[in-house]
Design an enzyme around this catalytic site. Structure first.
Site, PDB file in Angstrom:
ATOM      1  N   ARG A 122       0.849  -1.196   0.000  1.00  0.00           N
ATOM      2  CA  ARG A 122       0.000   0.000   0.000  1.00  0.00           C
ATOM      3  C   ARG A 122       0.882   1.242   0.000  1.00  0.00           C
ATOM      4  NH1 ARG A 122      -5.464  -1.498   3.245  1.00  0.00           N
ATOM      5  NH2 ARG A 122      -6.647  -1.582   1.328  1.00  0.00           N
ATOM      6  N   GLN A 127      -1.157   2.373  -5.856  1.00  0.00           N
ATOM      7  CA  GLN A 127      -2.596   2.538  -5.588  1.00  0.00           C
ATOM      8  C   GLN A 127      -3.462   2.024  -6.732  1.00  0.00           C
ATOM      9  OE1 GLN A 127      -3.694   6.446  -4.225  1.00  0.00           O
ATOM     10  NE2 GLN A 127      -2.374   6.301  -2.442  1.00  0.00           N
ATOM     11  N   ASP A 130      -4.218  -1.576  -6.281  1.00  0.00           N
ATOM     12  CA  ASP A 130      -4.641  -1.968  -4.940  1.00  0.00           C
ATOM     13  C   ASP A 130      -6.077  -2.527  -4.954  1.00  0.00           C
ATOM     14  OD1 ASP A 130      -5.342  -2.144  -2.291  1.00  0.00           O
ATOM     15  OD2 ASP A 130      -4.618  -0.154  -1.742  1.00  0.00           O
ATOM     16  N   SER A 133      -8.298  -2.146  -1.802  1.00  0.00           N
ATOM     17  CA  SER A 133      -9.008  -0.869  -1.677  1.00  0.00           C
ATOM     18  C   SER A 133     -10.176  -0.790  -2.644  1.00  0.00           C
ATOM     19  CB  SER A 133      -8.060   0.304  -1.938  1.00  0.00           C
ATOM     20  OG  SER A 133      -7.165   0.424  -0.876  1.00  0.00           O
ATOM     21  N   TYR A 231      -2.439   1.366   9.922  1.00  0.00           N
ATOM     22  CA  TYR A 231      -3.378   0.335  10.384  1.00  0.00           C
ATOM     23  C   TYR A 231      -3.619   0.483  11.874  1.00  0.00           C
ATOM     24  CZ  TYR A 231      -3.083  -1.948   5.907  1.00  0.00           C
ATOM     25  OH  TYR A 231      -3.188  -2.214   4.573  1.00  0.00           O
TER      26      TYR A 231
HETATM   27  P1  NAD Z   1      -8.812  -2.124   7.649  1.00  0.00           P
HETATM   28  O1  NAD Z   1      -9.784  -2.751   6.713  1.00  0.00           O
HETATM   29  O2  NAD Z   1      -7.632  -2.896   8.116  1.00  0.00           O
HETATM   30  O3  NAD Z   1      -9.595  -1.608   8.960  1.00  0.00           O
HETATM   31  C1  NAD Z   1     -10.746  -0.810   8.858  1.00  0.00           C
HETATM   32  C2  NAD Z   1     -10.729   0.292   9.892  1.00  0.00           C
HETATM   33  O4  NAD Z   1     -11.057  -0.248  11.178  1.00  0.00           O
HETATM   34  C3  NAD Z   1      -9.402   1.009  10.085  1.00  0.00           C
HETATM   35  O5  NAD Z   1      -9.574   2.369   9.796  1.00  0.00           O
HETATM   36  C4  NAD Z   1      -9.071   0.761  11.556  1.00  0.00           C
HETATM   37  O6  NAD Z   1      -8.400   1.860  12.160  1.00  0.00           O
HETATM   38  C5  NAD Z   1     -10.436   0.563  12.136  1.00  0.00           C
HETATM   39  N1  NAD Z   1     -10.484  -0.081  13.459  1.00  0.00           N
HETATM   40  C6  NAD Z   1      -9.734  -1.100  13.969  1.00  0.00           C
HETATM   41  N2  NAD Z   1     -10.094  -1.375  15.242  1.00  0.00           N
HETATM   42  C7  NAD Z   1     -11.121  -0.534  15.547  1.00  0.00           C
HETATM   43  C8  NAD Z   1     -11.924  -0.338  16.692  1.00  0.00           C
HETATM   44  N3  NAD Z   1     -11.734  -1.037  17.801  1.00  0.00           N
HETATM   45  N4  NAD Z   1     -12.873   0.629  16.644  1.00  0.00           N
HETATM   46  C9  NAD Z   1     -13.068   1.366  15.553  1.00  0.00           C
HETATM   47  N5  NAD Z   1     -12.337   1.236  14.425  1.00  0.00           N
HETATM   48  C10 NAD Z   1     -11.372   0.299  14.425  1.00  0.00           C
HETATM   49  O7  NAD Z   1      -8.337  -0.727   7.055  1.00  0.00           O
HETATM   50  P2  NAD Z   1      -8.135  -0.283   5.553  1.00  0.00           P
HETATM   51  O8  NAD Z   1      -9.387   0.184   4.981  1.00  0.00           O
HETATM   52  O9  NAD Z   1      -7.400  -1.341   4.838  1.00  0.00           O
HETATM   53  O10 NAD Z   1      -7.193   0.986   5.744  1.00  0.00           O
HETATM   54  C11 NAD Z   1      -6.140   0.964   6.687  1.00  0.00           C
HETATM   55  C12 NAD Z   1      -5.141   2.063   6.428  1.00  0.00           C
HETATM   56  O11 NAD Z   1      -4.469   1.876   5.200  1.00  0.00           O
HETATM   57  C13 NAD Z   1      -5.739   3.458   6.357  1.00  0.00           C
HETATM   58  O12 NAD Z   1      -4.857   4.321   7.030  1.00  0.00           O
HETATM   59  C14 NAD Z   1      -5.731   3.771   4.911  1.00  0.00           C
HETATM   60  O13 NAD Z   1      -5.660   5.155   4.639  1.00  0.00           O
HETATM   61  C15 NAD Z   1      -4.446   3.082   4.496  1.00  0.00           C
HETATM   62  N6  NAD Z   1      -4.431   2.788   3.049  1.00  0.00           N
HETATM   63  C16 NAD Z   1      -3.363   3.249   2.318  1.00  0.00           C
HETATM   64  C17 NAD Z   1      -3.319   2.995   0.960  1.00  0.00           C
HETATM   65  C18 NAD Z   1      -2.164   3.488   0.116  1.00  0.00           C
HETATM   66  O14 NAD Z   1      -1.354   4.228   0.580  1.00  0.00           O
HETATM   67  N7  NAD Z   1      -2.053   3.050  -1.099  1.00  0.00           N
HETATM   68  C19 NAD Z   1      -4.328   2.271   0.356  1.00  0.00           C
HETATM   69  C20 NAD Z   1      -5.397   1.817   1.132  1.00  0.00           C
HETATM   70  C21 NAD Z   1      -5.432   2.079   2.499  1.00  0.00           C
END
Ligand code: NAD
Length: 381
Positions: A122, A127, A130, A133, A231
Site C-alpha cells: 500500500r 494505488q 490496490d 481498496s 493500520y
Molecule cells: P482495515 O480494513 O484494516 O480496517 C478498517 C478500519 O477499522 C481502520 O480504519 C481501523 O483503524 C479501524 N479499526 C480497527 N479497530 C477498531 C476499533 N476497535 N474501533 C473502531 N475502528 C477500528 O483498514 P483499511 O481500509 O485497509 O485501511 C487501513 C489504512 O491503510 C488506512 O490508514 C488507509 O488510509 C491506508 N491505506 C493506504 C493505501 C495506500 O497508501 N495506497 C491504500 C489503502 C489504504
C-alpha cells in the site's frame, strides 16, 4: 504472452478478472487474451463482447489453463487449479497467503510464479493496483445499499403533505477504505452520519465527508489507536471500555450501524455487544462488514441476514463486491491490467518478473520454486 481468465468456480462468485476493456489494454501491451466461455456472463460481459474486443473465447477450463501463460482470476485458486500450474505459468489472483500456506507451497513446488493481488504494497505508486481498496470501496457502498434495502424508512429527512419524516441516523464504526465509502454514501443519501475509528487522524477525513466524528470521554488523549502503515492496533482495555460505553449511549438512538473495524492478522474486534443490539429500536439495521473475520457485532451470523427477537436486522454477508459484479470486475480487472503493465515494461508482450521492483516483489508469493512470502518491507513510499 497469452493472458487467460477462467470462470470463477467458487459458488456465488460473480466477478471476472478480465473485461473486454481490460483485454483491449492488455493487447496494447503486446499480449494475446483468452477467456473461458461464459466467464464474464454473471458480471454482465458476454462472450460476444470479448470476441469483439479481440479476445479468443475457449471452451472449458482445460483449454484455458493449458493455453494461457498468465492466468488472471479473482478468487484464490483451489488445489485443483494450483495443480494446473507449471514452471512456465504465472498466476495472478487474490490469495491471502498467510491463511493459505499449503496452497502457496504447492504452487511454489510446481515452479509457477504467483502474484497475490491482496499483497500489493500500500504505497502511493501501487494505488492503481490496490485491489483490496477497490473492493473495500465497493463493499462500503454496498453495505449502505443493503442497509437501505432492509430499513423501512428514508435516509433523508422530508417535510411532506402527509407528515414530517426525520432523517435516519447512521453510525459507521471503522473509517478505513470501506468505512469512508460507507460514510460518503450515507451522507449523500441525506442521513445524519456519525463515525468512529481508533485512529484519531481520520477525524478530519470523516468530517470532510459531512459526517460527525464520535469522540470518547477518555482521559488519555484519543491517540493510541494507530500502528505504523496507517493500520489499527488492538485497543487497551480502558480505551475499549470507553468506546463501548459511548456505543451503549448511542445505541437506542441510532437506526443503522455499519461496522468495518479490522486489525491486520487478527479476528475482528467485538464492538457491538448483545446489550447494544437489545437497546436498538425494532426495524434498526446492522450491516457487519467484518463478518468474514468473526464480525464486529456479537450476534452476526456469517453469510446470513437474521432478525433478532427485538426486531433488529443483522446482515452478515461476506460477498458484497460480488453482489456488484460488474463494478467490481471493472475495477479488479483494471488493477490487474496495471500490474501487467508494470510486468511488461517494454510493451512487447514479454513478462519481466522484476524482483527488484518493490510492488512486484511485494505481491509475489512464489517464484523460481521458492515461497517468497512474507516479502521484505518496500524501499519506497
Ligand atoms: P482495515 O480494513 O484494516 O480496517 C478498517 C478500519 O477499522 C481502520 O480504519 C481501523 O483503524 C479501524 N479499526 C480497527 N479497530 C477498531 C476499533 N476497535 N474501533 C473502531 N475502528 C477500528 O483498514 P483499511 O481500509 O485497509 O485501511 C487501513 C489504512 O491503510 C488506512 O490508514 C488507509 O488510509 C491506508 N491505506 C493506504 C493505501 C495506500 O497508501 N495506497 C491504500 C489503502 C489504504
Amino acid at each position: 504472452m497469452k493472458i487467460g481468465t477462467p470462470k470463477e468456480i467458487l459458488d456465488g462468485e460473480n466477478r471476472v478478472a478480465m473485461t473486454p476493456d481490460s483485454a483491449k489494454m492488455l493487447q496494447k501491451l503486446g499480449h494475446e487474451c483468452l477467456i473461458e466461455a461464459g466467464a464474464g456472463e454473471r458480471a454482465g460481459f458476454l462472450d460476444a463482447d470479448y470476441r469483439e474486443a479481440g479476445v479468443t473465447v475457449v471452451d472449458g477450463p482445460d483449454a484455458l489453463w493449458q493455453g494461457a501463460d498468465v492466468i488472471a482470476k479473482v478468487r484464490p485458486p483451489t488445489e485443483g487449479e494450483v495443480d494446473r500450474l507449471d514452471s512456465g505459468k504465472t498466476l495472478i489472483s487474490m490469495f491471502y497467503p498467510a491463511s493459505n500456506e499449503d496452497l502457496m507451497k504447492r504452487a511454489a513446488d510446481k515452479g509457477a510464479s504467483v502474484i497475490a493481488m491482496d499483497m500489493v504494497p500500500r504505497i502511493s505508486r501501487a494505488q492503481k493496483m490496490d485491489a483490496l481498496s477497490s473492493m473495500a470501496n465497493i463493499a462500503g457502498y454496498r453495505a449502505v445499499m443493503e442497509a437501505g434495502n432492509n430499513f423501512g424508512r428514508f435516509f433523508t429527512g422530508q417535510v411532506t403533505a402527509a407528515g414530517k419524516v426525520p432523517p435516519a441516523k447512521v453510525l459507521v464504526v471503522g473509517a478505513g477504505v470501506a468505512g469512508l465509502a460507507a460514510i460518503g454514501t450515507s451522507t449523500s443519501l441525506g442521513a445524519i452520519t456519525y463515525a468512529f475509528d481508533v485512529r484519531p487522524e481520520v477525524a478530519e477525513q470523516v468530517e470532510s465527508m459531512g459526517a460527525e466524528f464520535v469522540y470518547l470521554d477518555f482521559e488519555e488523549e484519543q491517540t493510541d489507536g494507530s500502528e505504523s502503515g496507517g493500520y489499527a492496533k488492538p485497543s487497551s482495555p480502558e480505551f475499549r471500555e470507553a468506546q463501548l460505553a459511548k456505543f451503549r449511549e448511542l445505541a437506542p438512538d441510532i437506526d443503522i450501524v455499519i461496522t468495518t473495524a479490522l486489525i491486520p492478522n487478527r479476528e475482528a474486534p467485538e464492538l457491538w455487544t448483545e446489550d447494544m443490539v437489545k437497546a436498538m429500536k425494532p426495524g434498526s439495521v446492522i450491516v457487519d462488514l467484518a463478518a468474514e473475520r468473526g464480525g464486529n457485532c456479537k450476534l452476526t451470523v456469517k453469510d446470513e441476514r437474521i432478525v433478532t427477537e427485538n426486531g433488529v436486522i443483522i446482515v452478515g454477508y461476506t460477498d458484497f463486491p460480488s453482489r456488484m459484479a460488474k463494478q467490481s470486475s471493472l475495477l479488479f480487472s483494471t488493477n490487474v491490467r496495471h500490474l501487467l503493465t508494470d510486468l511488461t515494461p517494454e510493451k512487447d508482450g514479454k513478462i519481466n518478473h522484476n524482483m527488484e521492483d518493490d510492488v512486484i516483489r511485494g505481491a509475489t508469493i512464489a517464484h523460481a520454486k521458492e515461497v517468497t512470502f512474507p516479502p521484505p518491507p518496500p524501499k519506497t513510499k
